[in-house]
Design a protein around this motif. Sequence first.
Motif, short mmCIF file in Angstrom:
data_model
loop_
_atom_site.label_atom_id
_atom_site.label_comp_id
_atom_site.label_asym_id
_atom_site.label_seq_id
_atom_site.Cartn_x
_atom_site.Cartn_y
_atom_site.Cartn_z
N GLU A 1 13.35 2.30 -9.36
CA GLU A 1 11.99 2.76 -9.71
C GLU A 1 11.33 1.76 -10.64
OE1 GLU A 1 9.71 6.43 -11.96
OE2 GLU A 1 11.67 6.84 -11.06
N GLN B 1 7.45 0.44 -12.40
CA GLN B 1 6.07 0.83 -12.71
C GLN B 1 5.46 -0.24 -13.62
OE1 GLN B 1 7.04 4.65 -14.52
NE2 GLN B 1 6.84 3.81 -16.58
N GLN C 1 -0.56 -3.95 -2.20
CA GLN C 1 0.32 -2.77 -2.17
C GLN C 1 -0.47 -1.49 -2.40
OE1 GLN C 1 3.51 -4.07 -4.94
NE2 GLN C 1 4.85 -3.86 -3.18
N LEU C 2 -1.56 -1.59 -3.15
CA LEU C 2 -2.40 -0.42 -3.37
C LEU C 2 -3.03 0.05 -2.06
CD1 LEU C 2 -3.80 1.28 -5.82
CD2 LEU C 2 -5.79 0.16 -4.85
N GLN D 1 -1.78 -0.31 0.91
CA GLN D 1 -0.71 0.35 1.68
C GLN D 1 -0.44 1.75 1.16
OE1 GLN D 1 0.62 -0.87 4.50
NE2 GLN D 1 -0.71 -2.66 4.28
N ALA D 2 -0.45 1.91 -0.17
CA ALA D 2 -0.21 3.24 -0.76
C ALA D 2 -1.35 4.20 -0.41
CB ALA D 2 -0.07 3.12 -2.28
N ALA D 3 -2.60 3.70 -0.47
CA ALA D 3 -3.75 4.55 -0.14
C ALA D 3 -3.71 4.97 1.32
CB ALA D 3 -5.05 3.81 -0.45
N ALA E 1 -0.91 5.25 3.16
CA ALA E 1 0.21 6.18 3.33
C ALA E 1 -0.14 7.57 2.82
CB ALA E 1 1.44 5.65 2.58
N GLN E 2 -0.99 7.63 1.78
CA GLN E 2 -1.35 8.93 1.19
C GLN E 2 -2.71 9.43 1.68
OE1 GLN E 2 -0.74 9.02 -3.18
NE2 GLN E 2 0.57 7.21 -2.93
N SER F 1 -5.63 8.40 0.87
CA SER F 1 -6.32 8.69 -0.39
C SER F 1 -7.29 7.60 -0.81
CB SER F 1 -5.28 8.90 -1.51
OG SER F 1 -5.94 9.13 -2.74
N LEU G 1 -7.27 6.55 -4.67
CA LEU G 1 -6.44 5.47 -5.22
C LEU G 1 -7.23 4.17 -5.28
CD1 LEU G 1 -2.93 5.98 -3.54
CD2 LEU G 1 -3.63 6.56 -5.87
N TYR H 1 -8.44 2.36 -8.78
CA TYR H 1 -7.99 0.97 -8.97
C TYR H 1 -9.19 0.08 -9.28
CZ TYR H 1 -6.98 -3.84 -7.59
OH TYR H 1 -6.90 -5.21 -7.58
#
Length: 594
Positions: A27, A29, A522-523, A525-527, A529-530, A532, A535, A539
């Motif tokens: 993990e 961060q 990466q943000l 990709q996260a948005a 996946a979610q 969203s 995000l 950002y």
Amino acid sequence: MHLENLITQKVKEAVEAIYDISLQSVELQPTRKEFEGDITVVVFPMLKLLKGNPAAIGNAVGEYLEREVKEVVAFNTIKGFLNLVISDTYYLNFFNGIRTDQSYGYVSGGQNEAIMVEYSSPNTNKPLHLGHIRNNLLGYSVAEILKAAGKKVYKTQIINDRGIHICKSMLAWKRFGKGETPESSGLKGDKLVGNYYVAFDRAYKDEMLELKSRGMSEEEAAREAPILKEAQELLRRWEAADPQVVALWNMMNGWVYDGFETTYKNLGVDFDRLYYESNTYLLGKDVVAEGLEKGIFYKKEDGSVWIDLTDEGLDEKIVLRSDGTAVYMTQDIGTAIQRVKDYPDITGMVYTVGNEQDYHFKVLFLILKKLGYSWAENLYHLSYGMVDLPSGKMKSREGTVVDADDLMEEMSETAGSIAAELGKLEGYTEAEKKELYHMIGMGALKYYILKVDPKKRILFNPEESVDFQGNTGPFIQYTYARIQSILRKADFDFNTNVLAEEIEGLQDKEKQLLKDLEAFPQLIQAAAAQYSPALIANYTYDLVKDFNSFYQQVPILAEPDTRLRNFRTQLSKKVGEVIASAVGLLGIQVPERM
């Protein structure tokens, strides 16, 4: 290899080497700003496998990383958090690699995974309203984010162009319209048709009052009102393909589509494919028949067909009425299957629909899985909460709906009045001002709605959204324009590559911006996946805050050292490009001057 992937790999190696234990995951961060460091390894999850003091484990892993990973130049451990200091050289080399990459953060291609995103899907009896605005902005933004993440995307809507609602508008126009058209009235077609929907409701209520005065109960009056019965007869005639009724239906729906097109253009959304309920409402009946044979559905004594989902924690759901007619669920089953026939490369679908339909989509997705469709594993309900204005909840039948066109116009006017007060528009023509007001107003509206998690209900305050300070669209647009002003004033060639060894040490504000830029791919990709947009929005706000802090505390054009001046100008330019890319995923434009 991306830095986070490298750190993850090396932490696993460290734990293997020191403790002879294999970690499945690590993990990471961003290091909190009050501590020294750039990336933090969270030690606590390791304690499931490793015995010992978390600070001691952190120190042991930190020493290994400092020795084995050239990018890690120092570390500190605070309780169970291992804070790693990454070299300036790493960030400067990273920056030189992306400096001229115009599509930085986006993944090209998108042929391997195709997703259909459905949004808007209005009824054709009234204009679009504030709820539709949230729906459209969410659906469009999620589609753009998925594309940026490397997916192939089809944007669609299913237009609810049949049923009793449109028959009510049609009947009211026949009774009261006197041949009125959008041309003769000067009204947008969707507004004209919406007026007749409201007129129907008024006439219906008057007839109910009349019937109740003769002794009928509320329920009887609601059922027996002559105007409702006439609308129901109109629907039966439409279903029987009565030429006169179909001609009226085509004419009035045509008016509505023209009006919708104008609204969509002003809102800045589009679609690749339109589906119409009049073409899809019979779909799904064949699938139900097949499912009945396979034992997925069952028939009750009255002939109606159902599915029992009680084992899955849901209830029994009807999919065909006793008279053989379809329900909405049947139609949605058939439409989903038809879409995959139309676009065989679809591997998943996103439905942008309000949270009052949460249960419906749980049932729909489960039925499609039981029917054996592999793509049913990748169906997602982009559920969202209601939007309120300070004046209260919207109501459509009474004609007090918060009209989408009116709200967009109000946003432009509010942006104009605030911009004029701030005196930011010297040298603009009236046409340029109008275009800028629209850009700011729409940026304010979109950002205010999309920065909030979709599931949360929103209280939308138009004036608050157009504030040029704080977490707003105009603040972000203003920062972008400030960066463009810096670039215009740069009367020197700042495109020369600045090598890492030519800069003796990054200032904290510079390094923070580089870290922000590195996080962007990466943000996305996260948005994706979610699903969203929030995000992306948040950002961008953080990036803008960090840039403004850099701008206020670090000289850019006034820097006497040529290499530093070039680097900071280049950095400003790249931040501007990423701001434009990020808010572009939200459907927001940015002005060159403001």
